[in-house]
Design a protein around this motif. Structure first.
Motif, PDB file in Angstrom:
ATOM      1  N   LEU A 159      -2.218   3.135  -3.782  1.00 46.58           N
ATOM      2  CA  LEU A 159      -2.142   1.675  -3.922  1.00 46.58           C
ATOM      3  C   LEU A 159      -2.703   1.054  -2.654  1.00 46.58           C
ATOM      4  CD1 LEU A 159      -0.992  -0.172  -6.187  1.00 46.58           C
ATOM      5  CD2 LEU A 159       1.009  -0.510  -4.737  1.00 46.58           C
ATOM      6  N   HIS A 160      -3.534   0.015  -2.847  1.00 51.49           N
ATOM      7  CA  HIS A 160      -4.237  -0.578  -1.701  1.00 51.49           C
ATOM      8  C   HIS A 160      -4.020  -2.081  -1.655  1.00 51.49           C
ATOM      9  CE1 HIS A 160      -7.280  -0.740   1.468  1.00 51.49           C
ATOM     10  NE2 HIS A 160      -7.720  -1.837   0.887  1.00 51.49           N
ATOM     11  N   GLU A 161      -3.157  -2.531  -0.757  1.00 54.95           N
ATOM     12  CA  GLU A 161      -2.955  -3.944  -0.449  1.00 54.95           C
ATOM     13  C   GLU A 161      -2.798  -4.811  -1.706  1.00 54.95           C
ATOM     14  OE1 GLU A 161      -5.733  -5.395   2.440  1.00 54.95           O
ATOM     15  OE2 GLU A 161      -5.059  -3.963   3.950  1.00 54.95           O
ATOM     16  N   ALA A 162      -1.873  -4.401  -2.560  1.00 58.02           N
ATOM     17  CA  ALA A 162      -1.615  -5.133  -3.808  1.00 58.02           C
ATOM     18  C   ALA A 162      -0.660  -6.293  -3.547  1.00 58.02           C
ATOM     19  CB  ALA A 162      -1.021  -4.193  -4.859  1.00 58.02           C
ATOM     20  N   THR A 163      -1.085  -7.481  -3.912  1.00 56.50           N
ATOM     21  CA  THR A 163      -0.254  -8.677  -3.768  1.00 56.50           C
ATOM     22  C   THR A 163      -0.053  -9.307  -5.146  1.00 56.50           C
ATOM     23  OG1 THR A 163      -0.999  -9.110  -1.511  1.00 56.50           O
ATOM     24  CG2 THR A 163      -0.068 -10.970  -2.725  1.00 56.50           C
ATOM     25  N   SER A 223       0.837  -1.198   0.000  1.00 56.43           N
ATOM     26  CA  SER A 223       0.000   0.000   0.000  1.00 56.43           C
ATOM     27  C   SER A 223       0.872   1.247   0.000  1.00 56.43           C
ATOM     28  CB  SER A 223      -0.913   0.038   1.237  1.00 56.43           C
ATOM     29  OG  SER A 223      -1.801  -1.063   1.253  1.00 56.43           O
ATOM     30  N   ARG A 224       0.301   2.328  -0.576  1.00 56.29           N
ATOM     31  CA  ARG A 224       0.986   3.619  -0.559  1.00 56.29           C
ATOM     32  C   ARG A 224      -0.048   4.728  -0.430  1.00 56.29           C
ATOM     33  NH1 ARG A 224       3.542   7.563   0.659  1.00 56.29           N
ATOM     34  NH2 ARG A 224       5.523   8.230  -0.269  1.00 56.29           N
ATOM     35  N   VAL A 225       0.079   5.509   0.645  1.00 55.79           N
ATOM     36  CA  VAL A 225      -0.795   6.655   0.892  1.00 55.79           C
ATOM     37  C   VAL A 225       0.056   7.908   0.775  1.00 55.79           C
ATOM     38  CG1 VAL A 225      -2.323   7.797   2.540  1.00 55.79           C
ATOM     39  CG2 VAL A 225      -2.248   5.289   2.427  1.00 55.79           C
ATOM     40  N   TYR A 226      -0.455   8.912   0.062  1.00 59.25           N
ATOM     41  CA  TYR A 226       0.283  10.142  -0.143  1.00 59.25           C
ATOM     42  C   TYR A 226      -0.314  11.309   0.643  1.00 59.25           C
ATOM     43  CZ  TYR A 226       2.839   7.990  -3.992  1.00 59.25           C
ATOM     44  OH  TYR A 226       3.660   7.188  -4.733  1.00 59.25           O
ATOM     45  N   ALA A 227       0.500  12.339   0.777  1.00 55.45           N
ATOM     46  CA  ALA A 227       0.117  13.620   1.373  1.00 55.45           C
ATOM     47  C   ALA A 227      -0.462  13.417   2.761  1.00 55.45           C
ATOM     48  CB  ALA A 227      -0.839  14.362   0.444  1.00 55.45           C
ATOM     49  N   SER A 259      -4.702   5.040 -11.624  1.00 53.32           N
ATOM     50  CA  SER A 259      -5.064   3.729 -11.079  1.00 53.32           C
ATOM     51  C   SER A 259      -4.007   3.161 -10.141  1.00 53.32           C
ATOM     52  CB  SER A 259      -5.325   2.738 -12.218  1.00 53.32           C
ATOM     53  OG  SER A 259      -4.147   2.542 -12.993  1.00 53.32           O
ATOM     54  N   GLY A 260      -2.815   3.760 -10.135  1.00 54.66           N
ATOM     55  CA  GLY A 260      -1.754   3.279  -9.253  1.00 54.66           C
ATOM     56  C   GLY A 260      -0.620   2.570  -9.967  1.00 54.66           C
ATOM     57  N   LYS A 261      -0.622   2.579 -11.292  1.00 58.52           N
ATOM     58  CA  LYS A 261       0.391   1.855 -12.059  1.00 58.52           C
ATOM     59  C   LYS A 261       1.802   2.352 -11.768  1.00 58.52           C
ATOM     60  CE  LYS A 261      -1.017   2.845 -16.223  1.00 58.52           C
ATOM     61  NZ  LYS A 261      -1.961   3.921 -15.835  1.00 58.52           N
ATOM     62  N   SER A 262       2.009   3.654 -11.903  1.00 58.26           N
ATOM     63  CA  SER A 262       3.347   4.204 -11.684  1.00 58.26           C
ATOM     64  C   SER A 262       3.756   4.094 -10.224  1.00 58.26           C
ATOM     65  CB  SER A 262       3.402   5.665 -12.150  1.00 58.26           C
ATOM     66  OG  SER A 262       3.285   5.748 -13.562  1.00 58.26           O
ATOM     67  N   THR A 263       2.792   4.224  -9.324  1.00 60.00           N
ATOM     68  CA  THR A 263       3.098   4.041  -7.901  1.00 60.00           C
ATOM     69  C   THR A 263       3.614   2.634  -7.650  1.00 60.00           C
ATOM     70  OG1 THR A 263       1.439   5.660  -7.207  1.00 60.00           O
ATOM     71  CG2 THR A 263       2.130   4.026  -5.575  1.00 60.00           C
ATOM     72  N   LEU A 264       2.950   1.646  -8.217  1.00 63.37           N
ATOM     73  CA  LEU A 264       3.387   0.259  -8.073  1.00 63.37           C
ATOM     74  C   LEU A 264       4.791   0.087  -8.634  1.00 63.37           C
ATOM     75  CD1 LEU A 264       2.956  -2.732  -7.404  1.00 63.37           C
ATOM     76  CD2 LEU A 264       1.829  -2.988  -9.633  1.00 63.37           C
TER      77      LEU A 264
END
Length: 232
Positions: free
Chosen positions: A25-29, A14-18, A46-51
């Protein structure tokens, strides 16, 4: 997944910003096999670059973990050293240094290594030959076309013989013909060198080149119509 060993995996990443209002990103496995060509798809936001940034140790998760060959990124003694030796990056915007020639740009990942100047030059020439750019080795980035710059960027990403190649929308700035040439190069790396490739894209035609596709939506990994991970 195949029966090949897992080289890279995440556990409820997961990744939370600010201030916590943006959960990118939410609990991606996920699991990526050694030698696999994986595409990550999803719309903008959608979170692609964050992942990809988390997989590439360019960002730190706020929850969960990333593992390379079973070892938690958090347990690695130096993420900088890990990135330099195990990962290669190709970005949409190339990030070539404007005052260096194509050959010199390819050598950048080798500058902190024990390679002598002659060995660095030989490696750069080998890679520029591989990507069809040896005839442009002495040219500066502003003397190259957009497609040529991306080919140089791919060569640079391979300089340290990385275990994994990470590509974030590598054809996003390219016309269709040039994009096809770059994707052909990825195909070659995968087939001929068993390169592990993780490619982020929003294009179906680009994703179709990969062995497997995962989809992100609102920071969650989706499998068909099923969201993997808990819903809130």
């Amino acid at each position: 997944m195949s029966d090949r060993p897992v080289i890279l995996s995440t556990d409820r990443l997961s990744r939370v910003y600010a201030d916590g209002n943006v959960q990118a990103l939410h609990e991606a496995t996920i699991e990526v096999a050694r030698g696999e060509y994986l595409a990550v798809m999803g719309p903008s936001g959608s979170g692609k670059s964050t992942l990809l940034n988390l997989l590439g140790a360019l960002d730190t998760p706020t929850g969960g973990a990333v593992y390379f060959e079973g070892r938690n990124y958090g347990d690695l003694p130096s993420l900088d050293r890990f990135r330099a030796h195990e990962l290669g990056f190709v970005f949409q915007s190339f990030h070539l240094l404007p005052t260096l020639t194509a050959a010199e740009n390819v050598q950048i990942p080798l500058f902190e290594s024990s390679h002598r100047a002659a060995a660095r030059a030989a490696r750069a020439a080998e890679l520029l030959e591989l990507v069809g750019m040896i005839h442009r080795a002495g040219h500066l980035p502003n003397q190259l076309s957009v497609g040529e710059r991306q080919r140089v960027a791919v060569a640079r990403a391979l300089a340290n013989r990385p275990a994994i190649l990470l590509a974030d929308e590598p054809t996003g700035n390219l016309d269709s013909r040039t994009a096809a040439h770059v994707l052909d190069l990825f195909d070659h790396l995968h087939r001929a060198q068993s390169m592990t490739i993780i490619l982020v894209t929003h294009g179906d035609d680009v994703a179709a080149r990969a062995e497997r596709v995962i989809h992100l939506r609102d920071g969650r990994v989706w499998n068909g119509q099923t969201c993997e991970g808990p819903r809130e």
